[in-house]
Write a protein that holds these residues in place. Structure first.
Motif, PDB file in Angstrom:
ATOM      1  N   PRO A  89      -7.309  -0.198   0.307  1.00 46.49           N
ATOM      2  CA  PRO A  89      -7.318  -1.566   0.832  1.00 46.49           C
ATOM      3  C   PRO A  89      -8.725  -2.124   0.949  1.00 46.49           C
ATOM      4  O   PRO A  89      -9.690  -1.382   1.160  1.00 46.49           O
ATOM      5  CB  PRO A  89      -6.669  -1.418   2.209  1.00 46.49           C
ATOM      6  CG  PRO A  89      -6.900   0.000   2.596  1.00 46.49           C
ATOM      7  CD  PRO A  89      -6.879   0.774   1.319  1.00 46.49           C
ATOM      8  N   TYR A 109       2.293  -1.626 -11.543  1.00 41.43           N
ATOM      9  CA  TYR A 109       0.927  -1.549 -11.046  1.00 41.43           C
ATOM     10  C   TYR A 109       0.277  -2.931 -11.076  1.00 41.43           C
ATOM     11  O   TYR A 109       0.381  -3.649 -12.062  1.00 41.43           O
ATOM     12  CB  TYR A 109       0.097  -0.590 -11.914  1.00 41.43           C
ATOM     13  CG  TYR A 109       0.436   0.866 -11.734  1.00 41.43           C
ATOM     14  CD1 TYR A 109      -0.451   1.731 -11.106  1.00 41.43           C
ATOM     15  CD2 TYR A 109       1.642   1.394 -12.190  1.00 41.43           C
ATOM     16  CE1 TYR A 109      -0.159   3.073 -10.939  1.00 41.43           C
ATOM     17  CE2 TYR A 109       1.953   2.736 -12.026  1.00 41.43           C
ATOM     18  CZ  TYR A 109       1.050   3.567 -11.406  1.00 41.43           C
ATOM     19  OH  TYR A 109       1.355   4.891 -11.242  1.00 41.43           O
ATOM     20  N   GLU A 138       4.887  -2.498  -1.188  1.00 39.44           N
ATOM     21  CA  GLU A 138       3.545  -2.476  -1.763  1.00 39.44           C
ATOM     22  C   GLU A 138       2.795  -1.270  -1.212  1.00 39.44           C
ATOM     23  O   GLU A 138       2.646  -1.119   0.002  1.00 39.44           O
ATOM     24  CB  GLU A 138       2.796  -3.762  -1.421  1.00 39.44           C
ATOM     25  CG  GLU A 138       3.465  -5.011  -1.976  1.00 39.44           C
ATOM     26  CD  GLU A 138       2.781  -6.292  -1.527  1.00 39.44           C
ATOM     27  OE1 GLU A 138       3.062  -7.353  -2.116  1.00 39.44           O
ATOM     28  OE2 GLU A 138       1.982  -6.226  -0.575  1.00 39.44           O
ATOM     29  N   LEU A 139       2.343  -0.407  -2.101  1.00 43.37           N
ATOM     30  CA  LEU A 139       1.558   0.761  -1.723  1.00 43.37           C
ATOM     31  C   LEU A 139       0.097   0.480  -2.065  1.00 43.37           C
ATOM     32  O   LEU A 139      -0.280   0.394  -3.232  1.00 43.37           O
ATOM     33  CB  LEU A 139       2.062   2.000  -2.464  1.00 43.37           C
ATOM     34  CG  LEU A 139       1.318   3.308  -2.197  1.00 43.37           C
ATOM     35  CD1 LEU A 139       1.369   3.662  -0.721  1.00 43.37           C
ATOM     36  CD2 LEU A 139       1.892   4.435  -3.043  1.00 43.37           C
ATOM     37  N   ILE A 140      -0.735   0.322  -1.025  1.00 41.07           N
ATOM     38  CA  ILE A 140      -2.145  -0.043  -1.190  1.00 41.07           C
ATOM     39  C   ILE A 140      -2.977   1.169  -0.797  1.00 41.07           C
ATOM     40  O   ILE A 140      -3.221   1.415   0.387  1.00 41.07           O
ATOM     41  CB  ILE A 140      -2.515  -1.265  -0.332  1.00 41.07           C
ATOM     42  CG1 ILE A 140      -1.512  -2.398  -0.562  1.00 41.07           C
ATOM     43  CG2 ILE A 140      -3.922  -1.737  -0.628  1.00 41.07           C
ATOM     44  CD1 ILE A 140      -1.670  -3.568   0.390  1.00 41.07           C
ATOM     45  N   THR A 141      -3.400   1.954  -1.768  1.00 43.59           N
ATOM     46  CA  THR A 141      -4.135   3.179  -1.468  1.00 43.59           C
ATOM     47  C   THR A 141      -5.616   2.925  -1.221  1.00 43.59           C
ATOM     48  O   THR A 141      -6.275   3.742  -0.574  1.00 43.59           O
ATOM     49  CB  THR A 141      -3.972   4.185  -2.618  1.00 43.59           C
ATOM     50  OG1 THR A 141      -4.321   3.555  -3.859  1.00 43.59           O
ATOM     51  CG2 THR A 141      -2.533   4.674  -2.700  1.00 43.59           C
ATOM     52  N   ASP A 193      -4.675  -4.057  -7.186  1.00 51.36           N
ATOM     53  CA  ASP A 193      -5.071  -3.325  -5.993  1.00 51.36           C
ATOM     54  C   ASP A 193      -3.913  -2.594  -5.320  1.00 51.36           C
ATOM     55  O   ASP A 193      -4.044  -2.142  -4.189  1.00 51.36           O
ATOM     56  CB  ASP A 193      -5.713  -4.279  -4.985  1.00 51.36           C
ATOM     57  CG  ASP A 193      -4.775  -5.401  -4.573  1.00 51.36           C
ATOM     58  OD1 ASP A 193      -3.739  -5.570  -5.240  1.00 51.36           O
ATOM     59  OD2 ASP A 193      -5.077  -6.098  -3.592  1.00 51.36           O
ATOM     60  N   LYS A 194      -2.757  -2.461  -6.012  1.00 47.92           N
ATOM     61  CA  LYS A 194      -1.611  -1.837  -5.359  1.00 47.92           C
ATOM     62  C   LYS A 194      -0.542  -1.468  -6.369  1.00 47.92           C
ATOM     63  O   LYS A 194      -0.547  -1.941  -7.514  1.00 47.92           O
ATOM     64  CB  LYS A 194      -1.016  -2.781  -4.321  1.00 47.92           C
ATOM     65  CG  LYS A 194      -0.545  -4.106  -4.907  1.00 47.92           C
ATOM     66  CD  LYS A 194      -0.315  -5.134  -3.823  1.00 47.92           C
ATOM     67  CE  LYS A 194      -0.103  -6.514  -4.410  1.00 47.92           C
ATOM     68  NZ  LYS A 194      -0.130  -7.563  -3.393  1.00 47.92           N
ATOM     69  N   LYS A 195       0.375  -0.603  -5.929  1.00 46.98           N
ATOM     70  CA  LYS A 195       1.605  -0.323  -6.664  1.00 46.98           C
ATOM     71  C   LYS A 195       2.724  -1.120  -5.998  1.00 46.98           C
ATOM     72  O   LYS A 195       2.779  -1.222  -4.776  1.00 46.98           O
ATOM     73  CB  LYS A 195       1.942   1.158  -6.625  1.00 46.98           C
ATOM     74  CG  LYS A 195       0.938   2.072  -7.282  1.00 46.98           C
ATOM     75  CD  LYS A 195       1.419   3.506  -7.193  1.00 46.98           C
ATOM     76  CE  LYS A 195       0.373   4.451  -7.739  1.00 46.98           C
ATOM     77  NZ  LYS A 195      -0.816   4.518  -6.856  1.00 46.98           N
TER      78      LYS A 195
END
Length: 703
Positions: free
Chosen positions: A190, A110, A185-188, A113-115
């Motif tokens: 943004p 983590y 990168e997973l940005i839920t 701002d993202k995973k």
């Protein structure tokens, strides 16, 4: 400048010795010995070296890892101040036994701002694709057909190295080999800097690029059961003024399976049922080549060009046994059928990037131009047989090009290490043209005949202009970022065959806010808010009927309003003893909720369309725990649980459905010896609801 300050600091703190002496009259007078302590090889200042005066004749200079230097000096009343000049210390060598330090990154980490998902830590996806990687992420669900949803939504943006994907989101994830991915990168949530398109946010896939100088490369190959295999390679060359890379990958993946299905339709006071039992094979074939070159003119200017091109193909072949009956005619009718569906076509994209640094510290101007083209022909053929003789069937085709051109400019002005201003512009033009055709099987001719009344041409044009601004700053130990984005959208849909024309003209605003507070070096808390949009597209807007097979018809809705999503998140990262612990709480409201809606069009024929059904709410939390119970066993436990509520009005009837949903990902990595590992994973997804129904839960294990 920094080395200059270090030298002064070291000289003041540790390389000046003052001592009293007596003159001939017995009076104390001041004296000093001064010098600079430097590394013998690098000539760098050694800070905090210890100097010891021994009697009146020796000075010893010591520092950990260096040989002690003893200097003889002669002090007399006439010579009280001695300058030793540069004192050079040589590193000391100590013979030690071999020391091996080993560590592994967690599969999911983590950031503020993202995973960040690390595929190289997932042994079970080595021969898979990006979908297989994402199926191991807590907030992601993958169904049996490989469709990805994030926190219950299939609406998200896919970026490749920060740029829009050439393909649709689902197709892009299926196309990319896991072995060619550096990280995902997973940005839920943004910020305003990113395109707000997508209910669930952004999936950014970073592809591998070797940064070593000279010529180097990587080759991967994989094979599996059920006609599954693939390969990819990457070649790089780099020197001080130029960087180049070229890669090529090929993937073939097929999945056999069995299915049962029951469709019940209620129409004109009659209930009809179609039960289906069959076998199906689904698969995808694709290849893609990528190349890039970057010219580094100097430390402040760089220009790069990139190209990617390929072909993708999806196939689905099934054999079915149908049984039909109704209340008015309870006698059963049985027949067999085949369905062959394929979608294939080429695509390519070209981009150019320019970066200019105004000076050190991150003061930058960035520009990009991006062009992409794709064309895919979809053909679905259904055949119906009774006692081996074909009596019916349909063939539908869809074909047409899609072109997208966009450009953007980003400006970054830093004020300090934690404070900066950003602004930018993005413009985009999207031009699509699609032809839909229907053919019906004729027993008289033994062939499929063209049906002009169900064949249409659809023209879709969209223009978009966006401006954004961001400011990042620090208040005490609190870091924050605030942003605002404005977007103007103009869209037209034209169906010449039906003399229909639809137009959309609107201006929307998207604020964002992110903040982070660090309690200790390993503990921090974060909170964020962003507003997003999901604009309908594709067949969802086509105002005509398209036959999928003998029992299914789809119809678009050009009057659909876009979804608007208010998304709130807060999270904590910390260490709990030997365990790395992260948790997030999120709340999401979707206005103008778009859902797939099914109704009875005719006896045993289902019509599927899209409607704005109301509002949905998701409140839940995610957790990740990573630790080693013993030295050879690593455990990574991830979970996601949320309450889901969807309510509104559908066909003049109010509805309200809710469910408690939860997902668990349980990784176990066992290191048997230095070169061998075993990984066992368990994934579970609970049932969930929609406006019209329920999706069952599912369990999957991998070894």
């Amino acid at each position: 400048m920094k080395n200059y300050y270090n030298a002064i600091f070291a000289l003041l703190l540790c390389s000046i010795i003052s001592f009293p002496q007596q003159n001939q009259r017995g009076e104390d007078v001041g004296g000093s010995v001064s010098g600079k302590v430097l590394d013998f090889s690098t000539k760098h200042v050694i800070e905090y070296a210890n100097l010891t005066k021994i009697g009146n004749y020796y000075i010893e200079v010591k520092f950990i890892g260096y040989k002690t230097e003893r200097i003889t000096i002669s002090l007399t009343p006439e010579k009280l101040n001695v300058d030793l000049g540069e004192i050079l210390l040589s590193p000391s060598s100590i013979l030690l036994e071999n020391v091996v330090v080993e560590g592994q990154r967690a599969p999911v980490t983590y950031e503020i701002d993202k995973k960040v998902i690390n595929p190289d830590q997932m042994l079970n996806v080595v021969s898979g694709n990006a979908v297989d990687v994402l199926s191991n992420v807590p907030s992601v669900h993958v169904d049996i057909e490989g469709n990805v949803s994030v926190r219950g939504s299939q609406s998200f943006n896919v970026l490749i190295d920060g740029r829009p994907s050439v393909l649709d989101a689902q197709d892009a994830l299926q196309q990319i080999q896991a072995s060619s991915i550096e990280r995902i990168e997973l940005i839920t949530n943004p910020s305003a800097k990113y395109d707000p398109e997508g209910t669930a946010g952004i999936i950014n896939i970073i592809l591998k690029k070797n940064s070593n100088s000279g010529l180097n490369g990587i080759v991967n190959a994989n094979a599996g059961m059920h006609d599954t295999y693939g390969a990819d390679f990457l070649i790089n060359y780099q020197n001080d003024n130029i960087k180049t890379n070229f890669s090529l990958d090929y993937s073939r993946r097929f999945y056999p399976g069995d299915f049962t299905q029951s469709n019940i339709t209620y129409l004109d006071n009659n209930v009809s049922t179609t039960n289906t039992v069959g076998s199906v094979t689904r698969g995808r074939i694709g290849y893609e080549g990528r190349g890039g070159i970057e010219f580094i003119f100097n430390e402040n200017n760089a220009l790069s060009f990139g190209v990617r091109a390929g072909r993708r193909e999806s196939q689905q072949n099934s054999n079915q046994l149908f049984t039909q009956f109704s209340e008015q005619d309870p006698s059963e009718i049985s027949f067999t059928g085949n369905t062959d569906r394929s979608r294939a076509g080429p695509y390519y994209a070209i981009n150019s990037n320019y970066s200019h640094n105004f000076g050190p510290g991150g003061h930058q101007l960035l520009g990009e131009i991006f062009y992409r083209y794709r064309n895919s022909d979809e053909i679905t053929t259904t055949s119906e047989f009774e006692t081996g003789v074909q009596f019916g069937g349909k063939r539908t085709t869809e074909f047409g090009p899609s072109t997208d051109i966009n450009g953007k400019i980003d400006y970054v002005l830093p004020f300090s290490e934690f404070s900066r201003f950003e602004a930018g512009y993005k413009g985009e033009i999207d031009l699509d043209e699609e032809t839909n055709e229907l053919y019906e099987y004729s027993t008289a001719t033994g062939d499929y005949q063209y049906q002009p009344e169900f064949s249409n041409l659809n023209k879709y044009n969209r223009g978009e202009h966006a401006f954004y601004t961001l400011y990042s700053g620090t208040a005490w130990d609190l870091q924050y970022q605030v942003g605002l984005r404005g977007e103007y959208t103009y869209r037209t849909i034209e169906v010449p065959t039906q003399n229909e024309y639809f137009e959309l003209d609107r201006l929307d605003y998207f604020p964002s806010f992110h903040t982070s507070y660090k309690f200790t070096q390993s503990s921090s808390v974060m909170a964020s808010y962003s507003r997003k949009i999901d604009r309908p597209g594709g067949w969802a807007l086509e105002p005509f009927d398209t036959w999928i097979d003998a029992n299914n018809v789809r119809r678009g809705n050009p009057n659909l309003q876009p979804e608007f999503i208010d998304s709130y998140e807060t999270g904590v990262q910390t260490l709990l003893g030997i365990a790395n612990f992260s948790t997030e709480i999120y709340y999401r409201i979707t206005h103008n909720k778009i859902e797939r809606v099914q109704t009875a069009l005719d006896e045993n024929v289902v019509l599927t369309t899209r409607e704005n059904v109301g509002t949905d709410y998701s409140l839940g939390g995610e957790v990740m725990l990573n630790f080693d119970p013993v030295q050879f066993w690593n455990v990574n436990l991830m979970g996601n649980a949320y309450h889901y509520l969807v309510e509104g009005e559908l066909y003049n009837e109010s509805f309200s459905n809710n469910s408690f949903n939860w997902q668990v990902r349980f990784y176990n990595n066992f290191k048997l010896w230095s070169s061998t590992q075993i990984q066992f994973n368990l994934n579970y997804n609970s049932p969930t609801v929609s406006a019209q129904g329920t999706r069952a839960g599912n369990l999957r294990t991998d070894l």
